[in-house]
Scaffold this active site. Structure first.
Site, PDB file in Angstrom:
ATOM      1  N   SER A 201       0.812  -1.205   0.000  1.00 53.20           N
ATOM      2  CA  SER A 201       0.000   0.000   0.000  1.00 53.20           C
ATOM      3  C   SER A 201       0.857   1.272   0.000  1.00 53.20           C
ATOM      4  CB  SER A 201      -0.957  -0.067   1.182  1.00 53.20           C
ATOM      5  OG  SER A 201      -2.069   0.725   0.911  1.00 53.20           O
ATOM      6  N   LYS A 205       4.278   2.169  -2.347  1.00 52.27           N
ATOM      7  CA  LYS A 205       4.684   3.395  -3.067  1.00 52.27           C
ATOM      8  C   LYS A 205       6.122   3.739  -2.671  1.00 52.27           C
ATOM      9  CE  LYS A 205       0.038   5.257  -1.818  1.00 52.27           C
ATOM     10  NZ  LYS A 205      -1.002   4.651  -2.580  1.00 52.27           N
ATOM     11  N   TRP A 294      -9.931   0.528  -4.935  1.00 46.16           N
ATOM     12  CA  TRP A 294      -9.322   1.819  -4.583  1.00 46.16           C
ATOM     13  C   TRP A 294      -7.893   1.914  -5.161  1.00 46.16           C
ATOM     14  CZ3 TRP A 294     -11.079   6.284  -3.446  1.00 46.16           C
ATOM     15  CH2 TRP A 294     -10.404   7.215  -2.639  1.00 46.16           C
ATOM     16  N   HIS A 349      -7.685  -5.564   0.009  1.00 41.65           N
ATOM     17  CA  HIS A 349      -6.453  -4.842   0.322  1.00 41.65           C
ATOM     18  C   HIS A 349      -5.719  -5.474   1.511  1.00 41.65           C
ATOM     19  CE1 HIS A 349      -4.097  -1.202  -0.065  1.00 41.65           C
ATOM     20  NE2 HIS A 349      -4.201  -0.968   1.236  1.00 41.65           N
TER      21      HIS A 349
HETATM   22  C1  GTR Z   1      -5.435   4.424   1.821  1.00 42.81           C
HETATM   23  C2  GTR Z   1      -4.817   5.293   0.779  1.00 42.81           C
HETATM   24  C3  GTR Z   1      -4.108   4.439  -0.225  1.00 42.81           C
HETATM   25  C4  GTR Z   1      -3.254   3.381   0.427  1.00 42.81           C
HETATM   26  C5  GTR Z   1      -3.797   2.849   1.724  1.00 42.81           C
HETATM   27  C6  GTR Z   1      -2.819   2.161   2.665  1.00 42.81           C
HETATM   28  O1  GTR Z   1      -6.209   5.092   2.735  1.00 42.81           O
HETATM   29  O2  GTR Z   1      -5.840   6.030   0.169  1.00 42.81           O
HETATM   30  O3  GTR Z   1      -3.356   5.247  -1.111  1.00 42.81           O
HETATM   31  O4  GTR Z   1      -1.964   3.836   0.603  1.00 42.81           O
HETATM   32  O5  GTR Z   1      -4.384   3.817   2.494  1.00 42.81           O
HETATM   33  O6  GTR Z   1      -1.658   2.561   2.812  1.00 42.81           O
HETATM   34  O7  GTR Z   1      -3.247   1.187   3.286  1.00 42.81           O
END
Ligand code: GTR
Length: 373
Positions: A201, A205, A294, A349
């Site tokens: 996540s 990045k 997402w 996720h």
């Molecule tokens: C979310 C964010 C994503 C992702 C995620 C995470 O809220 O919008 O870009 O990075 O968190 O890190 O779990």
């Protein structure tokens, strides 16, 4: 119709200039510039004990910049025998959350239970595959909320929050990944072999940005990294995170300039496939979860397809040949591609044991099968 900045076919002598031009664009428009003058200062071993399949070592890693230093606890698992590579990966909730082992010291998140995130850290399986793994709590490098830049890594440097190209928290976490890798030299009797930067996540990045800047990472794994990671900004999909959404909630992650591309994705001078191309010919594995809309799984897959020419230029394979790079996800649960590879799995996720397994398959292939150019 997805229109992306093309990956040019370059003569080998033109690659270095193209690479530094692209890095400059990502610094100026997305993540901000990583300042020079920081370093790993020292490493102290706190504990070193046997565990099933290897050893567990806790380090105090002190990093420094022109304005000070800070000490970050790093938890290392080392396999028996010479490791294939060390996986360097930050965690979200503290080192003690990655394992139920009672000896591991409790970090700043005292209310997080030991082992509560252990499903994301299948240490026994990782050691069994011959990999070492080093992790640190990401907020020990940089607090994850706006207005805290002076307290973390960015505070070790002179940091002007009004600088439009100043670095954000993702840059600070990426910097931390490089320092954790360097700290592995402080693990007694340990030869790390190659290094893999891995992240889930927001930390995916950071892993990509670390790999783009630091050529010592022989492989990068970006799990569900989405917007600001492997997801193509120019790919439109219902329910995905956009630049407007991400910079409204997480302005501190990026250079201030990035927010200027909200609802103007087509004007951003770079896109995610070029971040992957910056890592070529080193290995990249991009992973998605099919219900994680997402993070835009298809946009992540298409980034690998679009980045494939950067690998093909080195005689390596990406994912373009998979079904001619069609705009549908490859079969779930299967890794596709070569030195640049991809998988999508069922579910949402998360960083699962299956994600680790396929990521380590990618690393195995990079370090053993396709010969390094
Ligand atoms: C979310 C964010 C994503 C992702 C995620 C995470 O809220 O919008 O870009 O990075 O968190 O890190 O779990």
């Amino acid at each position: 119709m997805l229109e992306l900045p093309p990956i040019p076919r370059l003569r080998p002598e033109d690659r270095a200039a193209r690479r530094s031009g692209l890095l400059d664009l990502f610094e100026s428009h997305v993540y901000g510039r990583t300042p020079a003058g920081g370093h790993l200062d020292r490493v102290a071993v706190r504990t070193d004990e046997p565990v099933d399949g290897g050893r567990r070592v806790e380090l105090d890693v002190t990093v420094a910049g022109p304005r000070g230093e800070r000490t970050v606890p790093v938890l290392v698992h080392v396999p028996e025998g010479a490791p294939v590579a060390v996986v360097v990966a930050l965690n979200f909730a503290g080192n003690h959350a990655t394992t139920p082992a009672p000896g591991v010291r409790i970090g700043r998140n005292r209310d997080v239970a030991r082992g509560s995130r252990a499903s994301r850290w299948p240490y026994r399986a990782i050691l069994g595959r011959g990999y070492a793994v080093a992790t640190a709590h990401y907020e020990d490098f940089e607090i994850d909320s706006p207005g805290h830049a002076v307290e973390g890594v960015r505070g070790l440097f002179s940091h002007d929050p009004r600088d439009p190209h100043g670095w954000g928290a993702i840059g600070a976490w990426a910097w931390g990944l490089s320092r954790v890798f360097e700290a592995m030299a402080g693990v007694p009797g340990f030869e790390p072999g190659a290094a893999v930067a891995l992240g889930h996540s927001r930390l995916g990045k950071a892993a990509l940005w670390a790999g783009a800047q630091d050529g010592r990472f022989a492989a990068v794994v970006a799990n569900d990294s989405g917007c600001g990671g492997a997801g193509l900004h120019r790919h439109r999909a219902p329910g995905k995170e956009t630049i407007a959404a991400i910079t409204a909630r997480f302005p501190h992650w990026f250079a201030p300039t990035f927010a200027g591309y909200a609802d103007r994705e087509a004007d951003l001078p770079v896109d995610a496939h070029e971040l992957l191309a910056l890592i070529a010919p080193r290995a990249v594995h991009v992973a998605s979860a099919v219900e994680d809309l997402w993070a835009d799984p298809l946009g992540e897959y298409l980034a690998t397809v679009a980045a494939s020419p950067a690998y093909e230029a080195f005689g390596l394979t990406g994912t373009r040949s998979v079904d001619e790079g069609s705009a549908v996800l490859p079969t779930l649960g299967q890794r596709v591609g070569g030195r640049l590879s991809y998988h999508a799995r069922p579910g949402g996720h998360d960083l699962t044991a299956q994600d680790w397994e396929l990521a380590l398959d990618a690393a195995d292939d990079a370090f053993t099968a396709e010969a390094a150019p």
